[in-house]
Design a protein around this motif. Structure first.
Motif, PDB file in Angstrom:
ATOM      1  N   PRO A 263      88.331  13.022  20.750  1.00 49.40           N
ATOM      2  CA  PRO A 263      89.691  12.838  21.255  1.00 49.40           C
ATOM      3  C   PRO A 263      90.729  13.185  20.189  1.00 49.40           C
ATOM      4  O   PRO A 263      90.466  13.057  18.992  1.00 49.40           O
ATOM      5  N   CYS A 264      91.890  13.638  20.635  1.00 50.96           N
ATOM      6  CA  CYS A 264      93.013  13.907  19.734  1.00 50.96           C
ATOM      7  C   CYS A 264      93.859  12.637  19.650  1.00 50.96           C
ATOM      8  O   CYS A 264      94.489  12.251  20.643  1.00 50.96           O
ATOM      9  N   GLU A 265      93.868  12.002  18.500  1.00 51.49           N
ATOM     10  CA  GLU A 265      94.657  10.788  18.310  1.00 51.49           C
ATOM     11  C   GLU A 265      96.036  11.152  17.763  1.00 51.49           C
ATOM     12  O   GLU A 265      96.153  11.967  16.845  1.00 51.49           O
ATOM     13  N   ILE A 266      97.061  10.533  18.338  1.00 52.02           N
ATOM     14  CA  ILE A 266      98.441  10.780  17.944  1.00 52.02           C
ATOM     15  C   ILE A 266      98.983   9.537  17.262  1.00 52.02           C
ATOM     16  O   ILE A 266      98.891   8.438  17.806  1.00 52.02           O
ATOM     17  N   PHE A 267      99.553   9.711  16.077  1.00 56.06           N
ATOM     18  CA  PHE A 267     100.187   8.620  15.352  1.00 56.06           C
ATOM     19  C   PHE A 267     101.687   8.845  15.352  1.00 56.06           C
ATOM     20  O   PHE A 267     102.177   9.909  14.974  1.00 56.06           O
ATOM     21  N   GLY A 268     102.427   7.829  15.805  1.00 60.64           N
ATOM     22  CA  GLY A 268     103.880   7.940  15.848  1.00 60.64           C
ATOM     23  C   GLY A 268     104.473   6.661  16.398  1.00 60.64           C
ATOM     24  O   GLY A 268     103.786   5.645  16.528  1.00 60.64           O
ATOM     25  N   SER A 269     105.736   6.721  16.749  1.00 57.86           N
ATOM     26  CA  SER A 269     106.420   5.545  17.285  1.00 57.86           C
ATOM     27  C   SER A 269     107.614   5.998  18.095  1.00 57.86           C
ATOM     28  O   SER A 269     108.004   7.175  18.063  1.00 57.86           O
ATOM     29  N   SER A 270     108.207   5.068  18.818  1.00 55.54           N
ATOM     30  CA  SER A 270     109.431   5.388  19.561  1.00 55.54           C
ATOM     31  C   SER A 270     110.525   5.845  18.618  1.00 55.54           C
ATOM     32  O   SER A 270     111.310   6.747  18.936  1.00 55.54           O
TER      33      SER A 270
END
Length: 566
Positions: A263-270
């Motif tokens: 899976p492609c994991e995305i790290f971030g926030s609003s």
């Protein structure tokens, strides 16, 4: 794919492009409805609009309508009374499917505004955080920031996705779902599924309707994808995206083995938008154009085309960088607590717990009684559940405390443990610290986990999971926890009274049999049948192997019968 810029979505190009189905929505229909709704907003004098729509097709229409009408948009996280009270002073109109709110179709009562190019620097959108790490807050963005982000996503993954339909388990009210389920496919010309699909079986049913598809998922859903799915058919998935929280390594590995891809994991926030991504690795790679530095405490600072020009966003995420610019996340610095003047990093202790073979996931919190101390919510692995069933709770927790003693001082060792089947994460993969501490403060449970129930011709069939940490396991027995027979009777009576129309009073038992032990983590099928003529509730438990565990008849009476006999 035939890319359309965000600012050109209301101009007359590719009107027959199909965006989503059930019901069908073409680009031409979206434009006409958005321009009608824009006129409706202007006619009502609306300047500030709150939108909460579960249908991603309607959400796209509402957003374009508001931007064309020059209306600022707020996407609240939910429609709870507290949320409404918080944002009411900043909102002229609530657009949702709830009774009392304005519905999108009610705005189609005016002649449509003419088509026009959207101004990326004037159109605005405000997102609301869930408050998982503090008070909920409002995050204001311009359309240009969102445009930069969808362009970056297409540049990175567009060729691999091709014409894949975007199918999501996450709500489009939040930045991840909004980008991946609405704005990105809208610009790229990909179809999307209108509704959020929070269960693996729903995701499978939707996927099999399309020759090519991609998943926009949360860790909470991906962890629950089990052997009951048609994995050979699902292996056609072009890409599996995961964001909103950490995806456990064993869940990522399971997906790789079943689908042939990580899976492609995305790290971030609003606040920041996307920061970095990874696929089958421990290290994160920053998105193109994202520049990362660190403050004096090692927390990431983000400069990005997804932020306002010249603005740097300070995070609480500690990191360690490699020479090639990739980085490892070390946990959040805002989850450091003080006990007896000692600073304790909860993320580092959680990671130490997860490194033990018996633990899949862990969250720590402070239990505030006469003297504050740490407690732990832990999800047991298969070997951990085996240890619980064969060694007992005390032996399991003492082993975990001994393991942690190599990583911290004695005062940081958890003194209270709650063993869970899964963490109670939100759809966005969040678990507020306040909820962690509420769960730790609560007594151990006594009820089963009801998975589903269905009506049969003469009663009910209920699927149950036996929680691993019931209070009734204490003393029954210390080294081999067994579900007491009296608890099985209690569950049958309680569920019968909840789901069937039964007399309220217990009057006795008949032909009670116990044939198989019931253990922590067991899955049970409970069959209930009420004989109204004899006022008897028949119950029978079977385990996951269909072997009978217990059965009997519960004699009931109502208050009127009892009074007459008296």
């Amino acid at each position: 794919m035939n890319w359309l810029n965000l600012e050109h979505l209301l101009l007359d190009e590719s009107p027959d492009r199909l965006l989503c189905q059930d019901p069908d929505l073409t680009l031409g229909q979206l434009r006409r409805q958005a321009l009608c709704a824009a006129a409706g907003l202007q006619a009502r004098g609306i300047r500030h609009l709150a939108i909460h729509l579960e249908d991603a097709g309607e959400l796209a229409i509402a957003l374009l309508a508001a931007w064309r009408a020059g209306v600022s948009v707020l996407l609240p996280a939910d429609l709870q009374a507290e949320t409404r009270e918080r944002w009411n002073p900043q909102v002229d109109l609530w657009l949702s499917e709830q009774p009392g709110d304005t519905r999108l179709g009610q705005l189609y009562d005016a002649e449509p505004l003419p088509a026009a190019r959207l101004d990326l620097d004037q159109c605005s959108l405000s997102l609301c955080t869930s408050g998982s790490s503090g008070e909920p807050k409002r995050i204001d963005k311009r359309l240009r920031q969102l445009d930069n982000e969808v362009r970056g996503l297409e540049q990175l993954w567009g060729a691999e996705l091709g014409n894949a339909c975007m199918i999501g388990s996450v709500a489009a009210q939040h930045i991840y779902g909004l980008l991946f389920r609405v704005l990105w496919p809208l610009c790229a010309g990909r179809q999307w599924v209108r509704r959020q699909l929070p269960f693996p079986e729903d995701l499978q049913r939707a996927s099999l309707d399309y020759p090519a598809f991609a998943w926009v998922a949360s860790p909470a859903l991906l962890k629950r994808m089990g052997d009951n799915l048609d994995w050979p058919a699902l292996s056609k998935v072009r890409r599996v995206f995961s964001s909103g929280g950490a995806l456990p390594a064993d869940a990522a590995l399971s997906l790789q083995q079943r689908l042939g891809q990580w899976p492609c994991e995305i790290f971030g926030s609003s606040e920041t938008g996307g920061i970095a991504w990874r696929q089958g690795e421990t290290l994160w790679q920053a998105f193109a154009g994202v520049q990362l530095t660190q403050d004096a405490e090692g927390a990431l600072q983000v400069c990005s085309p997804y932020l306002a020009p010249g603005h740097a966003e300070q995070t609480a995420d500690a990191a360690r960088f490699e020479a090639d610019g990739r980085f490892e996340l070390l946990g959040r610095l805002d989850r450091i607590v003080k006990l007896e003047e000692k600073r304790i990093s909860l993320p580092s202790l959680e990671q130490a717990l997860v490194n033990h073979a018996w633990i899949s996931e862990a969250r720590l919190g402070v239990v505030r009684e006469n003297r504050a101390y740490l407690g732990a919510l832990v999800v047991l692995s298969e070997s951990g559940l085996h240890a619980l069933r064969n060694l007992g709770r005390r032996a399991l927790t003492e082993t975990l405390r001994k393991h942690l003693s190599n990583h911290c001082e004695a005062l940081a060792l958890p003194r209270r443990w709650r063993l869970l089947r899964q963490l109670p994460l939100s759809d966005q993969g969040k678990l507020p610290q306040a909820l962690v501490e509420t769960l730790l403060a609560a007594p151990r449970g006594k009820a089963p986990e009801v998975l589903e129930h269905k009506v049969q011709d003469d009663g009910l069939q209920i699927e149950l999971q036996v929680p691993p940490d019931l209070a009734c396991f204490t003393g029954h027995f210390p080294r081999t926890p067994v579900l007491p027979g009296v608890t099985q009777v209690d569950w049958a009576l309680e569920l019968g009274q909840r789901l069937l129309e039964l007399p309220p009073r217990f009057a006795g038992m008949e032909v009670l049999k116990f044939q198989q032990l019931v253990r922590p983590g067991d899955r049970l099928t409970l069959t209930l049948r009420f004989d109204a003529a004899r006022s008897k509730l028949h119950f029978a438990y079977h385990n996951q192997h269909q072997a009978p565990c217990s059965s009997g008849r519960i004699v009931l009476q109502d208050s009127a019968t009892e009074t007459a006999h008296a």
